[in-house]
Design a protein around this motif. Structure first.
Motif, PDB file in Angstrom:
ATOM      1  N   HIS A  31       0.848  -1.186   0.000  1.00 47.79           N
ATOM      2  CA  HIS A  31       0.000   0.000   0.000  1.00 47.79           C
ATOM      3  C   HIS A  31       0.886   1.240   0.000  1.00 47.79           C
ATOM      4  O   HIS A  31       2.003   1.220   0.525  1.00 47.79           O
ATOM      5  CB  HIS A  31      -0.918   0.037   1.227  1.00 47.79           C
ATOM      6  CG  HIS A  31      -1.936  -1.076   1.206  1.00 47.79           C
ATOM      7  ND1 HIS A  31      -2.959  -1.141   0.294  1.00 47.79           N
ATOM      8  CD2 HIS A  31      -2.073  -2.169   2.017  1.00 47.79           C
ATOM      9  CE1 HIS A  31      -3.694  -2.222   0.522  1.00 47.79           C
ATOM     10  NE2 HIS A  31      -3.169  -2.867   1.571  1.00 47.79           N
ATOM     11  N   THR A  32       0.373   2.316  -0.588  1.00 48.75           N
ATOM     12  CA  THR A  32       1.153   3.567  -0.667  1.00 48.75           C
ATOM     13  C   THR A  32       0.593   4.657   0.245  1.00 48.75           C
ATOM     14  O   THR A  32       0.943   5.831   0.116  1.00 48.75           O
ATOM     15  CB  THR A  32       1.146   4.077  -2.116  1.00 48.75           C
ATOM     16  OG1 THR A  32      -0.214   4.321  -2.519  1.00 48.75           O
ATOM     17  CG2 THR A  32       1.799   3.088  -3.054  1.00 48.75           C
ATOM     18  N   VAL A  33      -0.276   4.256   1.190  1.00 48.86           N
ATOM     19  CA  VAL A  33      -0.921   5.260   2.040  1.00 48.86           C
ATOM     20  C   VAL A  33       0.098   6.024   2.884  1.00 48.86           C
ATOM     21  O   VAL A  33       0.013   7.247   3.042  1.00 48.86           O
ATOM     22  CB  VAL A  33      -1.979   4.591   2.945  1.00 48.86           C
ATOM     23  CG1 VAL A  33      -2.595   5.628   3.885  1.00 48.86           C
ATOM     24  CG2 VAL A  33      -3.043   3.931   2.104  1.00 48.86           C
ATOM     25  N   ASN A  34       1.089   5.322   3.434  1.00 48.69           N
ATOM     26  CA  ASN A  34       2.046   5.941   4.345  1.00 48.69           C
ATOM     27  C   ASN A  34       3.226   6.596   3.641  1.00 48.69           C
ATOM     28  O   ASN A  34       3.991   7.329   4.260  1.00 48.69           O
ATOM     29  CB  ASN A  34       2.586   4.893   5.332  1.00 48.69           C
ATOM     30  CG  ASN A  34       1.506   4.367   6.252  1.00 48.69           C
ATOM     31  OD1 ASN A  34       0.660   5.131   6.704  1.00 48.69           O
ATOM     32  ND2 ASN A  34       1.528   3.071   6.517  1.00 48.69           N
ATOM     33  N   VAL A  35       3.387   6.289   2.335  1.00 44.01           N
ATOM     34  CA  VAL A  35       4.547   6.804   1.617  1.00 44.01           C
ATOM     35  C   VAL A  35       4.567   8.329   1.584  1.00 44.01           C
ATOM     36  O   VAL A  35       5.601   8.951   1.891  1.00 44.01           O
ATOM     37  CB  VAL A  35       4.601   6.220   0.193  1.00 44.01           C
ATOM     38  CG1 VAL A  35       5.698   6.907  -0.623  1.00 44.01           C
ATOM     39  CG2 VAL A  35       4.867   4.720   0.254  1.00 44.01           C
ATOM     40  N   PRO A  36       3.460   9.019   1.220  1.00 46.43           N
ATOM     41  CA  PRO A  36       3.513  10.494   1.222  1.00 46.43           C
ATOM     42  C   PRO A  36       3.840  11.085   2.590  1.00 46.43           C
ATOM     43  O   PRO A  36       4.546  12.096   2.679  1.00 46.43           O
ATOM     44  CB  PRO A  36       2.106  10.895   0.762  1.00 46.43           C
ATOM     45  CG  PRO A  36       1.602   9.721  -0.009  1.00 46.43           C
ATOM     46  CD  PRO A  36       2.163   8.529   0.686  1.00 46.43           C
ATOM     47  N   MET A  37       3.357  10.439   3.651  1.00 47.56           N
ATOM     48  CA  MET A  37       3.655  10.938   4.999  1.00 47.56           C
ATOM     49  C   MET A  37       5.146  10.840   5.313  1.00 47.56           C
ATOM     50  O   MET A  37       5.724  11.724   5.950  1.00 47.56           O
ATOM     51  CB  MET A  37       2.840  10.147   6.033  1.00 47.56           C
ATOM     52  CG  MET A  37       1.332  10.325   5.888  1.00 47.56           C
ATOM     53  SD  MET A  37       0.416   9.324   7.069  1.00 47.56           S
ATOM     54  CE  MET A  37       1.040   9.957   8.603  1.00 47.56           C
TER      55      MET A  37
END
Length: 374
Positions: A31-37
């Protein structure tokens, strides 16, 4: 190393670290949910520890491109036309830029605060230096006045003693008994005066300077007020048996932090000033009162008062003598009184009232004092 090289190296290291952490999350969860953070946090640290706005902004844009290229399907391609992603990436970019600008602004405010603090420290150091120079100048002035007063007060009685003794030795066969007695009496009075001066000068040796030489102090012990006053009165009446002093002290038992020898000397000097130099032989009043956190001593005579032109120089040895003080005046005595009281962190003043003059000084009660047995 130049600042821009340090900022570039730090930014690259943080970006590489953020990319490694992002890969770990991506490979474990897909998942890429945490990547921008993660990249936003890296941008925050870049903004925090680099100079200026541009490093954070540049790496914010680079982070958005890297997220699109590596962590957004299709992978390893730049594609901002995927449904929903343009607004997502624009939002990430705006958050990164706003975070960068806010952090950079805080950094600049911090730098300005540090700069102001350094300037204030320099200003305080400058003020302290000015105060030190002022204190040194005042001490030098007081030292000069003290030496002037000493030389005057020594010369006058010594000249009188030399003149009287020379007259006695050279013309004793031509003088009657009364004339010889007057010469001897004059020598006796001048000798007592010199003894009093020596006691004053010796009392100054009990006053100490602090480590920086700016402040004077004394070793204080708690002493019963009535005993100190009684000893001072005993010494004064022994020296001036014909004197009349009316003493009034508080009814309650008071322990006052002081150097008793020095305070007795102050009381002696002021009583002598009131009795000998007031121009009258009326009773002298010594009243002591507790006022707030101070004990205040009042010595009042019923004489001619203090001339206005002498008032401002009474305690610096420059007041000069009165007309009826042709042989010797108070001189050094009042200067030493001021030195002793200031060393006790007290105050001393003089004023006229309707029937004479009044000297008064205060001693603080809330000062720490050493035990008398120490």
């Amino acid at each position: 190393m130049k600042q821009w090289k340090k900022d570039l190296m730090l930014s690259v290291i943080l970006l590489i670290f953020a990319t490694i952490v992002a890969h770990i999350f991506f490979l474990q969860t897909e998942h890429t949910v945490n990547v921008p953070m993660i990249y936003t946090l890296a941008t925050f640290f870049i903004s925090r520890y680099t100079k200026g706005y541009w490093w954070g902004i540049a790496f914010s844009i680079f982070s958005v491109l890297l997220i699109n290229w590596r962590f957004t399907y299709p992978y390893f391609k730049i594609n901002f036309l995927i449904d929903g992603y343009p607004m997502t990436f624009i939002g990430i970019l705006m958050i990164s830029v706003i975070t960068n600008m806010t952090t950079t602004s805080l950094n600049r405010e911090k730098e300005e605060a540090v700069k102001r603090e350094k300037e204030l420290a320099k200003l305080n150091e400058y003020n302290q230096e000015i105060n030190r120079l002022t204190i040194d100048r005042e001490k030098e002035t007081m030292r000069s006045n003290l030496l002037r007063a000493i030389s005057h007060d020594l010369r006058t009685p010594l000249t009188g003693m030399i003149g009287a003794s020379s007259t006695y030795l050279e013309a004793k066969d031509y003088l009657d008994e009364e004339a010889r007695d007057q010469l001897v009496m004059g020598i006796h009075e001048d000798a007592n005066w010199l003894l009093n001066m020596v006691e004053n000068l010796l009392s100054v040796t009990r006053i100490q300077n602090d480590g920086e030489g700016a402040e004077t102090s004394v070793k204080k012990v708690l002493e019963p007020l009535d005993e100190v006053v009684a000893e001072a009165m005993h010494r004064f009446r022994k020296r001036y048996p014909e004197s009349t002093v009316r003493v009034k002290i508080p009814d309650e038992f008071l322990m006052v932090p002081m150097d008793p020898t020095l305070i007795e000397q102050v009381i002696m000097n002021l009583l002598e000033n009131a009795w000998v130099h007031s121009g009258e032989k009326e009773p002298v009043d010594l009243k002591i009162r507790q006022e707030d956190q101070n004990v205040v001593f009042y010595i009042r005579d019923q004489g001619d008062g203090i001339e206005p032109e002498r008032m401002s120089h009474l305690f610096d040895g420059c007041a000069g003598a009165r007309d009826h003080e042709s042989r010797k005046g108070m001189g050094i005595g009042l200067t030493i009184c001021k030195t002793i009281i200031l060393a006790h962190q007290g105050e001393i003043h003089a004023r006229n009232y309707e029937d004479g003059a009044e000297f008064y000084f205060s001693l603080p009660l809330d000062e720490t004092a050493e035990d008398e047995d120490v």
